[in-house]
Design an enzyme around this catalytic site. Structure first.
Site, mmCIF file in Angstrom:
data_model
loop_
_atom_site.group_PDB
_atom_site.id
_atom_site.type_symbol
_atom_site.label_atom_id
_atom_site.label_comp_id
_atom_site.label_asym_id
_atom_site.label_seq_id
_atom_site.Cartn_x
_atom_site.Cartn_y
_atom_site.Cartn_z
ATOM 1 N N GLU A 62 -6.843 -7.803 -0.548
ATOM 2 C CA GLU A 62 -7.330 -7.722 0.840
ATOM 3 C C GLU A 62 -8.828 -7.463 0.792
ATOM 4 O OE1 GLU A 62 -5.348 -4.878 3.331
ATOM 5 O OE2 GLU A 62 -3.359 -5.747 3.033
ATOM 6 N N GLU A 85 0.829 -1.209 0.000
ATOM 7 C CA GLU A 85 0.000 0.000 0.000
ATOM 8 C C GLU A 85 0.867 1.263 0.000
ATOM 9 O OE1 GLU A 85 -2.464 -0.863 3.434
ATOM 10 O OE2 GLU A 85 -4.023 -1.707 2.178
#
Length: 638
Positions: A267, A187
């Site tokens: 995710e 991320e």
């Protein structure tokens, strides 16, 4: 396609003439992207994974097999695994891959159980883990720029990758192992630096150490800005989003970066994390299952984060900064399909039902919940006030400094540091003891003449009124509640970051004691020592001890803290983490049966920081209490 088979002599002639290359006995193993058909190909065949996240660092090693088997029996064909750098390199050049930290044993167990692995070795992982997996010793160089092409950061990263990735390479799918893909960073688009040179450097290091064939990818939120800074040519871009998101829009964001190739949600959130002082996450199994079905219908590969959350033992929980500092609870239950203790939930069966419509489930029953035992009430007694055992907790003695030094300046990563000075003058009328903004990281327990005065807190109360005489001892015990683990996580130094003042006059001449509480407890202290006599009461930092025996079984249990305030718990030297029933929502700590002993006493050590109940005892239950939060209006009474 094969050639029509010539007889053996004919084959020998062809080989001798160099017209036919000898083939290896098995087809070459491969895991690749197919941009033409928008899918993965495993050994040349279209493939998609339905995966779940599990963190070996949050699960005691004796429970690894149970959790992985339950994941396999849920219909998953892969697991996603983070490697926390700081869990394995506690000091520069000092590595720990033993016991609970044996990542190779964990990976071998996944292979034995028939699960593929999506590996996320960082170097930054987030994961709501202390400092996002980055070692605190990086901050010994106070001007280091984390997650950037700062040469000091890259040197540390490269040194670590040269230790870790050679352990990974033989376990890659291409080399006969079960690791199908490896994520680079994590991320990164949510981080302010947006340093493409850093991502390019990582790509080069991963390729050099893992080879040219391994599938490398990135994961970012499904927003254009996050994908802009988090992706790099040469790394396949995937996205993450939960059941609340619009699947079409989220995958549309991935398609803006990767017009062709497999759709991947790295995710898919099955629940959420808990913060101290918040509520326990609870999300809908029905909504979760519906979103999973929607993605699988599109042919997407999905990883569920988390499938089993586990526990932030010791000091491993991280923190977020959302207008204010928000530390994560000890429980990482996550409202996941497998509970903190590894038990199948309604969510798990809802997910399993969805998976069964897209691929066959393994034959056989789901393993049951692990047995729990309510060991009941265990009485404790006060052993000593923390200030009376500094010789044990800080054997090297204090560091003298005109002004306070941070944890990092004295090379202490976790836990506690004591700051001691004296009042410079008589204070007959209440004077204001104050810390500058962001000066206390993260909680400071204040004692004057060894009497507890109250607590200073990051983004909370930063002043106390005190009275006393010149020369009176002023002690402030500083607690690190976990370094920032997500987003714009600037270097999160711990301790007293600024000077304390008395009515605006700075205090000086400090003695700073690094406290090695865990080292003492692991060596059998204080159970092997005689209790210290103390006339002082129940408030302020103090150690309490007790023992209990198991009735011939060592089953998992949950410990409750009736009337206690906040602190740390060890059983048989194992640090089970922080308790904070006053703030909640978590009221019980998970105690794995593997920590307990049969046939001899189990030693309990509690470090209570603010105030123990009049009759100190713990209560061992057979189920957890994770959702009781007191209103913020009661916090100031702490």
């Amino acid at each position: 396609m094969g050639l029509p088979g010539p007889g053996l002599p004919g084959l020998a002639l062809l080989l001798a003439a160099g017209l036919l290359h000898a083939q290896p006995s098995a087809p070459p193993r491969s895991f690749q992207l197919d941009y033409e058909h928008d899918c993965f190909r495993k050994d040349g065949v279209p493939f998609r994974y339905v995966s779940g996240s599990i963190h070996y660092a949050r699960v005691p090693r004796p429970a690894w097999r149970d959790r992985l088997l339950k994941m396999y029996m849920s219909g998953l064909n892969a697991v996603q695994v983070y490697v926390p750098w700081n869990y394995h390199e506690p000091l520069p050049g000092v590595y720990d891959f033993a016991g609970d930290r044996d990542v190779e044993a964990f990976l071998d167990l996944t292979a034995e159980l028939g699960l593929l692995v999506i590996l996320r070795p960082g170097p930054y992982i987030c994961a709501e883990w202390e400092m996002g997996g980055l070692p605190a010793w990086l901050l010994w160089k106070s001007d280091i720029v984390l997650r950037s092409s700062d040469p000091a950061f890259l040197a540390a990263v490269d040194s670590w990758l040269h230790v870790l990735l050679p352990k990974i390479k033989p376990r890659l799918y291409q080399h006969g192992g079960n690791i199908i893909s490896v994520q680079v960073e994590n991320e990164y688009g949510s981080y302010y630096a947006c340093d493409y040179d850093y991502l390019r450097h990582l790509l080069g290091s991963f390729r050099a150490l893992l080879g040219s064939e391994v599938l490398l990818f990135t994961t970012d939120g499904a927003q254009a800005e996050e994908l802009r800074c988090g992706t790099l040519w040469g790394l396949y871009a995937t996205v993450d989003f939960g059941p609340d998101s619009n699947v079409t829009e989220a995958f549309g964001a991935q398609r803006s970066i990767e017009p062709r190739g497999p759709l991947v949600n790295s995710e898919y959130y099955t629940g959420w994390l808990d913060y101290w002082g918040g509520t326990h996450a609870s999300t809908s199994a029905v909504q979760l299952a519906r979103g999973l079905a929607d993605m699988l219908r599109l042919g997407a590969s999905v990883n569920m984060y988390m499938f089993h959350g586990g526990t932030n033992f010791a000091y491993w929980s991280g923190a977020d900064l959302k207008a204010q500092y928000k530390p994560v609870t000890t429980s990482y239950d996550y409202d996941a399909p497998l509970s903190e203790a590894g038990d199948p939930t309604e969510k798990l069966f809802a997910i399993r039902m969805v998976i069964s419509k897209f691929q066959p489930l393994p034959v056989g029953p789901m393993p049951p919940a692990t047995p729990k035992y309510a060991y009941g009430r265990v009485d404790l007694r006060k052993f000593a006030d923390l200030l009376d055992v500094l010789d044990v907790l800080s054997p090297s003695g204090p560091i003298r400094s005109q002004f306070p030094l941070t944890f990092e300046a004295i090379k202490q990563a976790h836990g506690f540091v004591l700051y001691h000075t004296q009042l410079p003058r008589d204070v007959p009328a209440p004077a204001l003891l104050s810390a500058p903004p962001h000066g206390v990281c993260d909680r400071g327990y204040v004692m004057l003449q060894k009497e507890y005065q109250g607590t200073l807190e990051r983004d909370g109360q930063t002043t106390l009124r005190v009275t006393g005489r010149a020369g009176d001892a002023l002690d402030v015990l500083l607690e690190n509640m976990g370094r920032l683990s997500f987003g714009a996580n600037f270097s999160d130094f711990k301790g007293l970051l600024g000077n304390l003042s008395l009515d605006s006059s700075p205090l000086s001449n400090w003695l700073i004691y690094p406290l090695a509480v865990d080292a003492a407890v692991q060596q059998g202290w204080p159970h092997a020592a005689l209790p210290q006599s103390s006339s002082r009461g129940r408030s302020g930092p103090a150690f309490y001890t007790g023992t209990f025996e198991t009735p011939g079984i060592a089953w998992d249990t949950f410990v409750k803290f009736p009337g206690w305030s906040k602190g740390q718990l060890w059983i048989n030297g194992f640090n089970l983490g922080r308790y904070w029933p006053r703030r909640g929502p978590q009221q019980t700590l998970f105690v794995p049966g593997s920590v307990l002993r049969v046939g001899c006493p189990n030693n309990i050590t509690v470090l209570e920081l603010e105030g123990a109940p009049p009759t100190p005892f713990l209560l061992f239950l057979d189920q957890p209490l994770l959702n009781r939060t007191l209103s913020p209006s009661t916090w100031t009474a702490e």
